[in-house]
Write an enzyme that holds these catalytic residues in place. Structure first.
Site, PDB file in Angstrom:
ATOM      1  N   ASP A  69      35.158 -37.014  18.331  1.00  0.00           N
ATOM      2  CA  ASP A  69      34.205 -37.492  17.427  1.00  0.00           C
ATOM      3  C   ASP A  69      32.921 -36.343  17.534  1.00  0.00           C
ATOM      4  O   ASP A  69      32.681 -36.053  18.603  1.00  0.00           O
ATOM      5  CB  ASP A  69      33.495 -38.600  17.367  1.00  0.00           C
ATOM      6  CG  ASP A  69      34.624 -39.901  17.305  1.00  0.00           C
ATOM      7  OD1 ASP A  69      35.924 -39.343  16.718  1.00  0.00           O
ATOM      8  OD2 ASP A  69      34.591 -40.947  17.523  1.00  0.00           O
ATOM      9  N   LYS A  70      32.270 -36.191  16.260  1.00  0.00           N
ATOM     10  CA  LYS A  70      31.057 -35.174  16.332  1.00  0.00           C
ATOM     11  C   LYS A  70      29.909 -35.585  17.290  1.00  0.00           C
ATOM     12  O   LYS A  70      29.482 -34.861  18.162  1.00  0.00           O
ATOM     13  CB  LYS A  70      30.660 -35.068  14.896  1.00  0.00           C
ATOM     14  CG  LYS A  70      29.287 -34.209  14.816  1.00  0.00           C
ATOM     15  CD  LYS A  70      28.871 -34.255  13.283  1.00  0.00           C
ATOM     16  CE  LYS A  70      28.396 -35.334  12.711  1.00  0.00           C
ATOM     17  NZ  LYS A  70      27.223 -35.947  13.409  1.00  0.00           N
TER      18      LYS A  70
END
Length: 222
Positions: A69-70
């Site tokens: 995930d970012k």
């Protein structure tokens, strides 16, 4: 709607460190992705900066094997040839890799270890969030173990046995211990206590394309 006609998203990826290579060899790269950087570029031009695009400026042949995930930091693998890509990516598909994360969660976790076994799917009323759904969700399992306890937080080692989107984040919320700084799932003090998502992919073990198991680690930044 085309990518250009979409509203410009807010995205401020970290510029330092620009690229951290933990290990480099003929077949693959081991990278340490910072929190706040996309693994791959998004559809909108404003989301073009990513770990993949940064790596491909130096290694045009590099391909992303798996993603974080970012807002999650830590170990990411990219292949440098298609044979290695297939061999390593297949291990992720077969769930034969071993991954360990470090997380700071809200609240005092009473037990010392456990397994979360709750099916997950996207929340249609709150995209891109996911939620537990016993009727429509896909199987998802996460092991956890307490590393240390604070006054109102707990440091955990997490190991996802499956690879669902937001799996660790949703599983921790489901057992009442949301990850600190989680902009999607935390609220109140659990959200404001940290200036980033307190989730880091610290270690990964897989079979090297030449045979034999290898382990790589990215030091936890918190």
């Amino acid at each position: 709607m085309s990518a250009l006609s979409m509203p410009t998203p807010t995205y401020h990826p970290p510029l330092e460190p620009y690229l951290t290579i933990l290990h480099q060899e003929r077949d693959f790269l081991v990278l340490d992705k910072p929190s706040g950087l996309l693994s791959v570029p998004g559809r909108h031009p404003a989301l073009s900066d990513s770990l993949a695009t940064r790596v491909q400026k130096q290694f045009p042949e590099a391909l992303m094997i798996h993603r974080l995930d970012k807002d999650t930091s830590g170990v990411v693998l990219m292949s440098l040839n298609r044979k290695a890509h297939a061999l390593i990516a297949n291990q992720f598909a077969e769930r034969s890799t071993q991954k360990f994360y470090v997380a700071e969660v809200w609240g005092n976790v009473k037990e010392d270890s456990g397994l979360v076994d709750l099916p997950l799917c996207i929340d249609p009323d709150n995209k891109p969030c996911h939620h537990v759904d016993h009727a429509n969700g896909k199987p998802a399992q996460s092991r956890w173990q307490v590393l240390s306890r604070g006054a109102d937080t707990t440091r955990l080692q997490l190991s996802p046995l499956t690879g669902r989107t937001h799996q660790l984040r949703v599983h921790m919320k489901a057992i009442g211990h949301v990850i600190l700084g989680d902009a999607f799932y935390a609220t109140g003090e659990a959200l404001t206590r940290a200036d980033r998502l307190m989730l880091h992919a610290e270690e990964i073990t897989f079979q090297h394309p030449d045979g034999g198991m290898v382990t790589f680690r990215a030091p936890c930044p918190f």
